[in-house]
Design an enzyme around this catalytic site. Sequence first.
Site, PDB file in Angstrom:
ATOM      1  N   LEU A 156       0.999  -2.950   2.982  1.00 33.47           N
ATOM      2  CA  LEU A 156       1.203  -2.928   1.521  1.00 33.47           C
ATOM      3  C   LEU A 156      -0.024  -3.368   0.625  1.00 33.47           C
ATOM      4  O   LEU A 156      -0.634  -3.920   1.595  1.00 33.47           O
ATOM      5  CB  LEU A 156       2.508  -3.508   0.915  1.00 33.47           C
ATOM      6  CG  LEU A 156       2.480  -5.164   0.755  1.00 33.47           C
ATOM      7  CD1 LEU A 156       1.818  -6.004  -0.063  1.00 33.47           C
ATOM      8  CD2 LEU A 156       3.733  -5.419   0.860  1.00 33.47           C
ATOM      9  N   ARG A 157      -0.003  -2.648  -0.270  1.00 35.51           N
ATOM     10  CA  ARG A 157      -1.509  -2.687  -1.296  1.00 35.51           C
ATOM     11  C   ARG A 157      -0.840  -3.966  -2.367  1.00 35.51           C
ATOM     12  O   ARG A 157      -0.097  -3.612  -3.161  1.00 35.51           O
ATOM     13  CB  ARG A 157      -2.244  -1.680  -2.253  1.00 35.51           C
ATOM     14  CG  ARG A 157      -3.543  -1.491  -1.064  1.00 35.51           C
ATOM     15  CD  ARG A 157      -3.817   0.140  -1.274  1.00 35.51           C
ATOM     16  NE  ARG A 157      -2.174   0.637  -1.250  1.00 35.51           N
ATOM     17  CZ  ARG A 157      -2.543   2.335  -2.238  1.00 35.51           C
ATOM     18  NH1 ARG A 157      -3.092   2.758  -2.650  1.00 35.51           N
ATOM     19  NH2 ARG A 157      -0.981   2.569  -2.526  1.00 35.51           N
ATOM     20  N   ALA A 255     -17.638   2.432  -5.673  1.00 35.86           N
ATOM     21  CA  ALA A 255     -18.406   1.210  -6.049  1.00 35.86           C
ATOM     22  C   ALA A 255     -18.199   0.316  -6.914  1.00 35.86           C
ATOM     23  O   ALA A 255     -17.896   0.555  -7.955  1.00 35.86           O
ATOM     24  CB  ALA A 255     -20.205   1.437  -6.075  1.00 35.86           C
ATOM     25  N   CYS A 263      -6.083 -10.639   1.081  1.00 37.46           N
ATOM     26  CA  CYS A 263      -6.760 -10.209   2.961  1.00 37.46           C
ATOM     27  C   CYS A 263      -8.126  -9.675   2.956  1.00 37.46           C
ATOM     28  O   CYS A 263      -8.535 -10.579   4.244  1.00 37.46           O
ATOM     29  CB  CYS A 263      -5.926  -9.002   2.036  1.00 37.46           C
ATOM     30  SG  CYS A 263      -4.069  -8.868   1.633  1.00 37.46           S
TER      31      CYS A 263
HETATM   32  C1  UGA Z   1      -5.399  -4.475   0.775  1.00 34.01           C
HETATM   33  C2  UGA Z   1      -5.823  -3.489   1.734  1.00 34.01           C
HETATM   34  O1  UGA Z   1      -5.362  -2.320   1.063  1.00 34.01           O
HETATM   35  C3  UGA Z   1      -3.346  -3.274   2.237  1.00 34.01           C
HETATM   36  O2  UGA Z   1      -3.488  -1.804   3.161  1.00 34.01           O
HETATM   37  C4  UGA Z   1      -3.252  -4.292   3.184  1.00 34.01           C
HETATM   38  O3  UGA Z   1      -1.513  -4.550   3.529  1.00 34.01           O
HETATM   39  C5  UGA Z   1      -3.972  -5.990   2.327  1.00 34.01           C
HETATM   40  O4  UGA Z   1      -4.795  -5.750   2.137  1.00 34.01           O
HETATM   41  C6  UGA Z   1      -3.107  -6.912   3.653  1.00 34.01           C
HETATM   42  O5  UGA Z   1      -3.807  -7.029   4.496  1.00 34.01           O
HETATM   43  O6  UGA Z   1      -2.217  -7.630   3.233  1.00 34.01           O
HETATM   44  P1  UGA Z   1      -5.336  -5.582  -1.366  1.00 34.01           P
HETATM   45  O7  UGA Z   1      -5.859  -6.497  -1.328  1.00 34.01           O
HETATM   46  O8  UGA Z   1      -3.953  -5.226  -2.006  1.00 34.01           O
HETATM   47  O9  UGA Z   1      -4.426  -4.752   0.107  1.00 34.01           O
HETATM   48  O10 UGA Z   1      -6.196  -4.504  -2.407  1.00 34.01           O
HETATM   49  P2  UGA Z   1      -6.296  -3.433  -1.949  1.00 34.01           P
HETATM   50  O11 UGA Z   1      -6.395  -2.076  -2.893  1.00 34.01           O
HETATM   51  O12 UGA Z   1      -7.327  -3.259  -0.805  1.00 34.01           O
HETATM   52  O13 UGA Z   1      -8.465  -3.762  -2.777  1.00 34.01           O
HETATM   53  C7  UGA Z   1      -8.986  -4.957  -1.926  1.00 34.01           C
HETATM   54  C8  UGA Z   1     -10.377  -5.442  -2.833  1.00 34.01           C
HETATM   55  O14 UGA Z   1     -11.377  -4.751  -3.086  1.00 34.01           O
HETATM   56  C9  UGA Z   1     -10.587  -4.952  -4.374  1.00 34.01           C
HETATM   57  O15 UGA Z   1     -10.743  -6.516  -4.786  1.00 34.01           O
HETATM   58  C10 UGA Z   1     -10.830  -3.917  -4.679  1.00 34.01           C
HETATM   59  O16 UGA Z   1     -11.242  -4.142  -6.054  1.00 34.01           O
HETATM   60  C11 UGA Z   1     -12.015  -3.938  -4.032  1.00 34.01           C
HETATM   61  N1  UGA Z   1     -11.986  -2.299  -3.821  1.00 34.01           N
HETATM   62  C12 UGA Z   1     -11.014  -1.153  -3.498  1.00 34.01           C
HETATM   63  C13 UGA Z   1     -13.452  -1.661  -4.074  1.00 34.01           C
HETATM   64  O17 UGA Z   1     -14.337  -2.105  -4.570  1.00 34.01           O
HETATM   65  N2  UGA Z   1     -13.983  -0.906  -4.108  1.00 34.01           N
HETATM   66  C14 UGA Z   1     -12.725   0.372  -3.984  1.00 34.01           C
HETATM   67  O18 UGA Z   1     -13.272   1.744  -3.052  1.00 34.01           O
HETATM   68  C15 UGA Z   1     -11.228  -0.249  -3.377  1.00 34.01           C
END
Ligand code: UGA
Length: 440
Positions: A156-157, A255, A263
Amino acid sequence: MKITIIGSGYVGLTSGTCFAEVGHHVTCVDNNPEKIETLLKGEIPIYEPGLAELVQQNVAAGRLKFTTSTEEGVRDGEVIFIAVPTPPQPDGSVDLSFIEKVAREIAQCLKPELGYRVIVDKSTVPVKTGDKVKQTVRRYAPEGVEFGVVSNPEFLREGCAVDDLLNPDRIVIGSNDDKALGYMQKLYEPFVAPVLVTDINSAELIKHAANSFLALKISYINAVANICEAAGADVEKVAEGIGMDKRIGRQFLNAGLGYGGSCFPKDIKAFIAISETLGQPFGLLKEVERINADQMNHFLDKIREKLWVFREKKIALWGLAFKQNTDDVRESVAIKMARVMLGEGASIVAADPQAVGTAKRFGNLEGDISYADDMYAALDGADALVIATEWPQFATADLEEVAKRLRTPLVFDGRNLLDPEDVKAAKLEYYPIGRPAVAG
Ligand code: UGA
């Protein structure tokens, strides 16, 4: 089925609630009495869209209850999930002491007369943790107790956890024994999603490998963004072009300031440590981390270049959460950036739709910082607007209003939220990531 979740944090509470929503009877256990008090009052301790309603409905339907007693949880749940924190240690490896403690506690509450129990690890753990859980439960449980151990990582996110749980891309069940697997398959019957069955080690690895790959995608596009910037190209177009290849996909190619949260930073560190322990050092992931850390510094340099110095500058900061739709500020790049700007003498007025409270409580921000309830109010008299979190309301901001309120019309967009044409029309000076600037 009757299930128990030990640990009512982000993963435990949301997954327990969603299991109740599909018809199971769920007992959520937590050793923090205040948290259980809050949940019993029908309030939830985190901000997650749609979760509070679901908790209330399932409590009212008698399918969801909360307790501080592990004994009650072990008595009531034929499937017992472990969903406790696995924080990083100073060297990046995972602190498994909470998992070990819960495994021992479960073992001590097991009794032969309760019947067979499945103990499922849902927390993100290093490969081979399942073996350790099994060994510990066997050692501390009374003679004659029958149990199986399973790995069932969660994907999950934050911010869209309910939908991710109810409509997952896949369900991974790592099990080395058929009886435990049978329980897990029955548990997941109400979900319409492909189920991948593996051995325990592979399931544990899938979680770290998946998060690392997603972080790799983010660092990859951020490195490409820097090349675009140097070459006068547009990373948004490049991401679109490469993302149209189905083998690559457009998702997680945004980006920006890099990844944060509870996580990715921790899991990438953990996977590096795991690979080293196994004698297979994963240098590529060190580069992923390096690019991620540099991204914020590069952006700060861009701001310094235009402002010359931060001292005596007033910065309007849009965003404190580590990403949109959450109040979570753990490992938030927005917070880290605020710390640097404050340290260099800037004053900050910050706005965030959900994370002001958490930033005040956990952000450790010292210096001249205040918080505005309204994102536009944060702009009054500021020397620059810095956008640090990808909230949709920032993307659709009224740019005429932004231009009117800023003292100097400088906008630094760390998440590429704004449309350069709109920015131009509003006569703002605009510095995004990996895209041509709009200057004056
Ligand atoms: C992440 C994973 O997406 C989930 O599948 C996983 O279950 C979770 O970690 C976990 O291990 O519990 P999460 O940390 O809630 O989920 O958030 P994300 O939506 O993945 O974003 C993570 C970070 O990446 C954020 O800081 C976001 O701003 C950044 N991000 C995301 C980017 O900079 N660019 C993108 O294209 C996508």
